[in-house]
Design a protein around this motif. Structure first.
Motif: not given
Length: 352
Positions: A103, A106, A110-111, A114-115, A118, A201, A335, A337
């Motif tokens: 990833f 965000p 990939f919700r 991704g969570e 986190r 992304q 996270w 980015h």
């Protein structure tokens, strides 16, 4: 800038992972403390021998629990596909993770994972970052960097052109469907087509960086060119009449207009061997800004005095992520980015 040394683990030793081993062994900013391999024939070998530089005093292991138990600042995680549970385990163990596998920014695709990442960062007090060459640099950081000198942007075109037989591993031939019947190829899912959520992304990152909102991302029909004669390669040949080149296109729409267009063009021969006679030139990444002033930026290898030019794709992929390790380790938990990290400050690159 921190002057500390960062204890790192190399997770897997494919083409990208071997770049990591070679860099960690030569850059005094890093201390390579562990290497995980997935095959029994690599376990027990010196990591330097695996990476082709001779012994460095670090023995590779296939014992995941032993690697997770190591004291390290960061894991450079480089499998082709990310296992989210494994990454979360590493983050919870107190190790930051920098990866080329997953990833980068965000997005809705990939919700849920991704969570999970986190939450694992919060549990472990650690940070996570994804980087690479494309996605992770050529289609997001380079366009945003180029946007700095623009007065107005109408459309951003990003081209990835790869001459497969010159600049990619032989496994890409079967992996990407070269040598297949054209009609069969066009009716089956393609590797590049399945990769759209990852490339998207980069589009979302560019849009976020420009302060606009993507309404939808669409995919155009896949174009192919076929071989006008057998195209030989080291492991056989691409038969006459079969797929010898492919072109994919994805568009991010903003305000009802196409703002970001990604082109992925993979060929196995020059125009004289293709029908239609596509001529996309040499392997490169190319960013074209249509607007005021019209501007173009090309990223490619350097032609040597003997006329050869190697495509440093795996080196770029690895180093685009590795050079962020110190900033990721020094950042607060979470996270991070590219837009979070800002201008990454590579360390240890200038050395005798």
């Amino acid at each position: 800038m921190s002057q500390r040394t960062y204890r790192v683990i190399q997770w897997m030793t494919g083409d990208v992972g071997q770049v990591g081993i070679r860099h960690f062994a030569s850059n005094p900013v890093f201390d390579l403390v562990g290497v995980l391999v997935h095959s029994k024939d690599k376990a027990g070998k010196d990591a330097g021998d695996i990476a082709g530089i001779g012994p460095i005093g670090v023995t590779a292991t296939d014992d995941v629990d032993a690697i997770v138990a190591l004291d390290a600042d960061c894991v450079f995680y480089t499998p082709i596909i990310m296992d989210v549970e494994t990454v979360c385990r590493l983050l919870r163990s107190g190790k930051n993770v920098v990866t080329t596998s997953g990833f980068f920014h965000p997005s809705e695709h990939f919700r849920e994972p991704g969570e999970q990442i986190r939450v694992a960062c919060a549990d472990g007090g650690t940070s996570f970052h994804g980087g690479g060459i494309h996605p992770g640099y050529a289609g997001d950081l380079l366009p945003l960097t180029l946007a700095r000198v623009m007065n107005r942007i109408d459309t951003i075109q990003v081209y990835e052109v790869v001459d497969v037989l010159k600049d990619a591993p032989m496994d890409h031939i079967d992996w990407m469907g070269f040598g297949k019947d054209k009609d069969t190829f066009l009716t089956e899912p393609t590797i590049l087509g399945l990769g759209l959520p990852f490339f998207a992304q980069s589009m979302y990152m560019v849009a976020d960086g420009l302060g606009v909102t993507i309404e939808e991302i669409t995919a155009a029909e896949v174009d192919v060119a076929t071989a006008v004669q057998d195209i030989p390669h080291d492991e056989g040949a691409i038969p006459k009449g079969t797929v010898a080149a492919q072109r994919h296109e994805w568009t991010a729409w903003v305000g009802g207009q196409p703002l970001i267009v990604f082109h992925a063009i993979y060929v196995t021969a020059g125009p004289e061997h293709l029908e239609p006679a596509w001529d996309w030139g040499e392997t490169r990444y190319e960013i074209v800004m249509e607007g005021d002033p019209p501007t173009e930026l090309t990223l490619k290898g350097v032609r040597q005095p003997d006329g050869t030019m190697a495509h440093p794709g795996y080196d770029w992929t690895a180093m685009g992520a590795i050079n962020a390790i110190p900033d990721v380790c020094d950042a607060p938990a979470g996270w991070h980015h590219h837009l979070d990290l800002g201008l990454v400050r590579p360390r240890g690159l200038v050395r005798p």
